[in-house]
Structure formats: C-alpha cells, structure tokens
Scaffold this motif. Structure first.
Motif, PDB file in Angstrom:
ATOM      1  N   ALA A 274      35.553  37.068 -49.168  1.00 27.25           N
ATOM      2  CA  ALA A 274      36.855  37.242 -49.794  1.00 27.25           C
ATOM      3  C   ALA A 274      36.965  36.366 -51.043  1.00 27.25           C
ATOM      4  O   ALA A 274      36.242  35.381 -51.202  1.00 27.25           O
ATOM      5  CB  ALA A 274      37.968  36.890 -48.806  1.00 27.25           C
ATOM      6  N   GLY A 275      37.857  36.754 -51.921  1.00 29.31           N
ATOM      7  CA  GLY A 275      38.080  35.987 -53.141  1.00 29.31           C
ATOM      8  C   GLY A 275      37.794  36.809 -54.375  1.00 29.31           C
ATOM      9  O   GLY A 275      37.637  38.032 -54.311  1.00 29.31           O
ATOM     10  N   ASN A 276      37.709  36.127 -55.506  1.00 26.77           N
ATOM     11  CA  ASN A 276      37.467  36.807 -56.769  1.00 26.77           C
ATOM     12  C   ASN A 276      35.975  36.933 -57.057  1.00 26.77           C
ATOM     13  O   ASN A 276      35.218  35.974 -56.876  1.00 26.77           O
ATOM     14  CB  ASN A 276      38.128  36.045 -57.913  1.00 26.77           C
ATOM     15  N   TRP A 277      35.587  38.112 -57.510  1.00 23.08           N
ATOM     16  CA  TRP A 277      34.223  38.376 -57.953  1.00 23.08           C
ATOM     17  C   TRP A 277      34.275  38.788 -59.423  1.00 23.08           C
ATOM     18  O   TRP A 277      35.146  39.555 -59.831  1.00 23.08           O
ATOM     19  CB  TRP A 277      33.603  39.515 -57.139  1.00 23.08           C
ATOM     20  N   ARG A 278      33.336  38.276 -60.223  1.00 19.29           N
ATOM     21  CA  ARG A 278      33.217  38.687 -61.614  1.00 19.29           C
ATOM     22  C   ARG A 278      32.138  39.747 -61.684  1.00 19.29           C
ATOM     23  O   ARG A 278      30.974  39.498 -61.347  1.00 19.29           O
ATOM     24  CB  ARG A 278      32.846  37.481 -62.489  1.00 19.29           C
ATOM     25  N   LEU A 279      32.529  40.948 -62.099  1.00 24.64           N
ATOM     26  CA  LEU A 279      31.618  42.082 -62.164  1.00 24.64           C
ATOM     27  C   LEU A 279      31.150  42.297 -63.598  1.00 24.64           C
ATOM     28  O   LEU A 279      31.958  42.256 -64.533  1.00 24.64           O
ATOM     29  CB  LEU A 279      32.309  43.351 -61.671  1.00 24.64           C
TER      30      LEU A 279
END
Length: 299
Positions: A274-279
């Motif tokens: 969970a959390g923010n992912w930079r794509l």
C-alpha cells in the motif's frame, strides 16, 4: 512475450499489460522525470543516509528488489560513489552460486540486462541497457546525476546454472556527493504529460489484489494510434514505491507483431504494498522515445 518481476524479498509485484505494449529506454536519462522540476546542486548540505542507503549494506535491505543477493546470485560493484553533474559509467558484476561472474544471460524483451537508476526521492529515472565485457563486467552509461542517494537496479535472467530461466532483480545504492535538494512526490493523479502527449489512467488497484488498470494515450485531444513496436512491445512500465524505492516491473501480455498500437493500453494490475507508487511509462512514436511519470496510490 514475457516479463516477470522477481523480487528479493518474496512478494511478487507484477503489473501485466494487455497493451499492445512495452517500449524501453535504451540509453537515457529522462529530462522532466524529476517530478516536473530539477533538483538543485546548491541548497542545504546533503543529508546523511541510513544504513539501508549505505553502499555495501544492501544485502540487509528488505522489500522487492532491494537486496544485492538472491538464491546465490549477487550483485557487486566497485562504485560506491559517482560524481554529480556529469555523465558516468556504473560498473557491476553478477556472480552465481559458484562465486564466479555470470556471463550467459537469456534475452528479456530483446536485451540481456535491463538497468534502472532512481534517486531516493524517486526523481532522475534512467532506464539503460548496459554492455558486458568478456569477463562479465557490465558498464551502464549514466546521464548526469544530481546529489543524493541513488539505487541501481539490475534485471536479468541467467541462461544456465541453478538460476536458469529465473528472473532476478538485484540492486545496490550509491552516493552522489554534493548538496541535495529533495523533491516532494507529486500527489496521485489520473493523468500525466510527456512531449505533448497526455496519458490518462483509470483504475484503483488494491495492495496485493489484482485489478484492471487502463491507460489511454491522446495528443491535442485526439486518440493516438501510432505507438510503434519497441523491444517487441508497445510500452514499458516501471514502478517504484515511495519511501523505500521498492521495485515493480510491469510487463506486457501482448507481443507487438507488427503495425502500430494505441490509444488504449489495458493492464492487469497487482502491486504488493500500500502507499504511493511512482510509475514511469515509456512509449515510442516517430522513432522517438517518450517517458511519462505519474503517482498512483494503492490502498
């Protein structure tokens, strides 16, 4: 066409693209990938790094792709630091369970080695296909780096030995000396811009659960249908988790067998944390590689 993300700590992170899918950068730093702003080499002094960020300590790191060893395979490098502000070559070797350098690798998306560099604040993304000398020493020609802690990822598949046919992602950190300005991660968004193209993402992935994710590519409000085959696919997608730089290589399900693709790229998404992912989505049109970046929140 296959591309699996194998990780150093057990949980698999795969984002399958039913794209017509997956271009990959062969040689470049991505201008504009520093969250829309460039880090400055003149600010407050560079902050100290935790043990997990110290070169040589990566074998103790947890999380996907955050170890320098797995199943007897080990990533080593003489480079603990690289200079800021200029091109530099990062040298590394992958050794096998017998302790000897591995020199035989199976092609993945036409390349024997995929190499990624990312700064700890998830700026400065670079995706490179390095070259290997006869003794098994690889060299990745990096574009200019900004001061801070960087993690260098290697993605490969041995073509012999105990790891034959298995995908590996190993990494180490390096320090780039100088004053460091950290760039806050942009807020999650449904769209991103790159070279006049707009990429719109629809879907709400949940941690550890598979779900649909769709990317639509437009330009000047019109659907883009001229995505070119690149490395046997139409788009290349890589993701890094905020805070620890956990790695996920998000691979396509559909080969590009000729002709163009777009505008809709369908993904089967599964991210473990969970959390923010930079794509970072890379695609090619008119012989030019484009890279778009956006933040995706996984609940």
């Amino acid at each position: 066409m296959r591309r699996r993300a194998l990780v150093a700590a057990g949980t698999a992170a795969v984002l399958a693209l039913t794209l017509a899918a997956c271009g990959s950068s062969g040689d470049s730093s991505m201008p504009g990938m520093d969250h829309g702003t460039k880090t400055s080499a003149s600010a407050s002094a560079s902050t100290s790094h935790s043990m997990g960020d110290m070169p040589g300590m990566d074998h103790a790191a947890g999380g996907n792709g955050l170890s320098d060893s797995k199943d007897g395979y080990r990533l080593t490098s003489p480079d603990a630091t690289l200079a800021a502000g200029k091109q530099a070559a990062y040298r590394f070797t992958v050794s096998g369970p017998d302790g000897k350098p591995v020199t035989g690798f199976a092609p993945e998306q036409t390349k024997q080695m995929h190499f990624y560099a990312i700064r700890s604040d998830l700026t400065g993304f670079q995706h490179i296909h390095p070259t290997m000398a006869a003794d098994g020493t690889w060299s990745a020609d990096l574009a200019s780096l900004t001061p801070g802690s960087w993690r260098m990822f290697t993605s490969f598949t041995p073509d012999s030995g105990a790891g034959k046919g298995k995908d590996f992602v190993l990494s180490r950190t390096i320090a780039v000396p100088g004053t460091e300005t950290r760039t806050p991660l942009p807020a999650p968004a449904e769209s991103a811009e790159a070279d006049g193209y707009t990429l719109t993402v629809k879907g709400t992935p949940k941690a550890g659960m598979a779900g649909p994710l769709t990317v639509t590519v437009t330009k000047d409000g019109k659907p883009v249908t001229d995505l070119e085959p690149y490395l046997d696919t139409y788009a290349h997608l890589t993701a890094f988790h905020e805070g620890d730089s956990e790695f996920a290589h998000l691979h396509p399900e559909t080969e590009a067998k000729g002709g163009n693709g777009g505008p809709e790229l369908s993904f089967h998404a599964e991210l473990p944390t969970a959390g923010n992912w930079r794509l970072f989505l890379q695609f090619q049109t008119g012989g030019k590689l484009h890279t778009a970046a956006l933040t995706l929140n996984v609940g």
